[in-house]
Each structure stands twice: as C-alpha cells, then as structure tokens.
Design an enzyme around this catalytic site. Structure first.
Site, PDB file in Angstrom:
ATOM      1  N   HIS A 133      54.564 -50.005 -67.779  1.00 50.83           N
ATOM      2  CA  HIS A 133      54.735 -48.955 -68.790  1.00 50.83           C
ATOM      3  C   HIS A 133      54.731 -47.550 -68.207  1.00 50.83           C
ATOM      4  O   HIS A 133      54.668 -46.559 -68.945  1.00 50.83           O
ATOM      5  CB  HIS A 133      53.634 -49.088 -69.853  1.00 50.83           C
ATOM      6  CG  HIS A 133      54.060 -48.665 -71.208  1.00 50.83           C
ATOM      7  ND1 HIS A 133      53.399 -47.687 -71.935  1.00 50.83           N
ATOM      8  CD2 HIS A 133      55.100 -49.071 -71.981  1.00 50.83           C
ATOM      9  CE1 HIS A 133      53.998 -47.521 -73.096  1.00 50.83           C
ATOM     10  NE2 HIS A 133      55.036 -48.333 -73.156  1.00 50.83           N
ATOM     11  N   LYS A 135      56.007 -44.048 -66.605  1.00 51.11           N
ATOM     12  CA  LYS A 135      57.167 -43.193 -66.839  1.00 51.11           C
ATOM     13  C   LYS A 135      57.027 -41.991 -65.910  1.00 51.11           C
ATOM     14  O   LYS A 135      56.459 -40.970 -66.283  1.00 51.11           O
ATOM     15  CB  LYS A 135      57.240 -42.751 -68.307  1.00 51.11           C
ATOM     16  CG  LYS A 135      57.257 -43.908 -69.298  1.00 51.11           C
ATOM     17  CD  LYS A 135      57.104 -43.393 -70.730  1.00 51.11           C
ATOM     18  CE  LYS A 135      56.922 -44.542 -71.695  1.00 51.11           C
ATOM     19  NZ  LYS A 135      55.589 -45.173 -71.585  1.00 51.11           N
ATOM     20  N   ASP A 140      62.090 -36.069 -53.778  1.00 47.41           N
ATOM     21  CA  ASP A 140      61.958 -35.554 -52.415  1.00 47.41           C
ATOM     22  C   ASP A 140      60.515 -35.605 -51.905  1.00 47.41           C
ATOM     23  O   ASP A 140      60.148 -34.838 -51.002  1.00 47.41           O
ATOM     24  CB  ASP A 140      62.477 -34.108 -52.329  1.00 47.41           C
ATOM     25  CG  ASP A 140      63.976 -34.021 -52.512  1.00 47.41           C
ATOM     26  OD1 ASP A 140      64.654 -35.061 -52.361  1.00 47.41           O
ATOM     27  OD2 ASP A 140      64.475 -32.921 -52.825  1.00 47.41           O
TER      28      ASP A 140
END
Length: 205
Positions: A133, A135, A140
């Site tokens: 779950h 996100k 870089d």
C-alpha cells in the site's frame, strides 16, 4: 515561511543563517481546479481570451514537472499505477536513459505489465496475500514524493489527495532503503496469485 505556490500547492523553504535555501519541501493538494493551460509557462504565455484551461499553476502539472526532472533514476512504489498520463512520463524517462524501476501491488498487475514492461521498464509486484500500500517515488536518490496520492485516474481528478516533496537526505535514504529491500524481496521471476481469476507470470525482471 509558507507561500502560496502552484495554485493548490505550497512551498516550505528551510534556510541557513546566510539565508541561502538548502532544502525545499512542497505540498501538493488534489484534485486540481481544472487542467492547466499548456501555454501558461511559455515565454509569451496564453494570449487566447477564450481559452478554457486554468491560467494559475495546478498541482498535476507541477507533479509532472517534478517527475520529468529526473536525470539518473526514478523509483516508483505505488499501490496502483494506472494513469496513462503519468505512465507516459515514466516511459519518456526510460527512453531518455533514466533508470526507471516500478513496484506495484499485484492486483494492478495486468495493466502495469502491458503499459510499462512492454516499453522495457522493469516492474515487480508484491506476492503476498496482503496489500503493498505504499505510495512514494524516489527521484535521482535525492528527493522523495510521498503521500496519499496514487498514480490512478481517481487520484488525478476526483479524490482529495496530497503529495509531499522532501529533499532531506535522511528521509530520502529511508525511502530508498525500503524500495531496495522490496526490490530484492520481489525479485523472483515466477509466481502466481488468485483473485477473480488466476494469473501466472513467467519472465525476466
């Protein structure tokens, strides 16, 4: 201080004693008021008095610009990766030579495989009965985007969501370590799972 920036976005700047900004954190809120005019940031701007696009900066356009700023790597860890608009940006980065790696929940497997792996981008999925779950995106190895926002159609224009952009090296390292740990954990190439139908995938990656 906190200054209004990018319409529904806000920017916080941490400064040293010499007043030179050393760390910049942004908060983006969704949904946007509307689609940003593509000519907003051009030299001449939009001269069309009948233009129906928004002429104030919007969060989605800012997110797209942050993603496109990647020059070396872009590590995406998203519960859902389904937005064609953002998938196109990941493909664009890959074609530009940026190393793009994606991790998603296995319920999103079909769509992600078709859209990303067919373009040469390595995608790995969690193989447990539980949700992956997370996100977040690491760009870089220098900045993190994290919050409630999914790379989904609902995340783009329907739901109330947020993204925080953070440059703090210790925070970036923590997210990068988590990504790399999952990248190794999900590295096996053969697995199957059952939801509404059975899907078996065998491939490199």
């Amino acid at each position: 201080g906190i200054n209004a920036e990018y319409g529904l976005a806000y920017k916080l700047t941490h400064q040293k004693s010499d007043s030179k900004p050393v760390e910049q954190t942004e908060v983006l809120f969704f949904p946007d008021e509307g689609l940003q005019c593509p000519r907003l940031n051009t030299m001449r701007g939009c001269l069309d008095k009948t233009c129906r696009f928004k002429h104030t900066p919007q969060s989605l356009a800012r997110l797209e610009n942050i993603l496109r700023s990647a020059t070396v790597s872009c590590d995406v860890c998203m519960f859902v990766i389904a937005s064609p608009q953002l998938i196109d940006i990941l493909v664009e980065l890959h074609q530009r030579g940026v190393k793009v790696r994606c991790i998603a929940d296995n319920q999103d497997m079909d769509g992600v495989l078709h859209a990303l792996r067919s373009n040469g981008i390595i995608v790995r999925f969690d193989k447990s009965d539980y949700l992956m779950h997370h996100k977040f995106v690491v760009i870089d190895s220098k900045l993190v985007l994290t919050g409630s926002y999914n790379f989904s159609r609902g995340g783009m224009g329907i739901n109330r969501e947020n993204i925080v952009k953070v440059y703090h090296p210790h925070i970036v390292k923590a997210y990068l370590d988590e990504f790399n740990e999952m990248w190794q954990l999900y590295s096996t190439t053969k697995f199957s799972y059952n939801f509404r139908k059975e899907v078996v995938y065998e491939g490199a990656g």
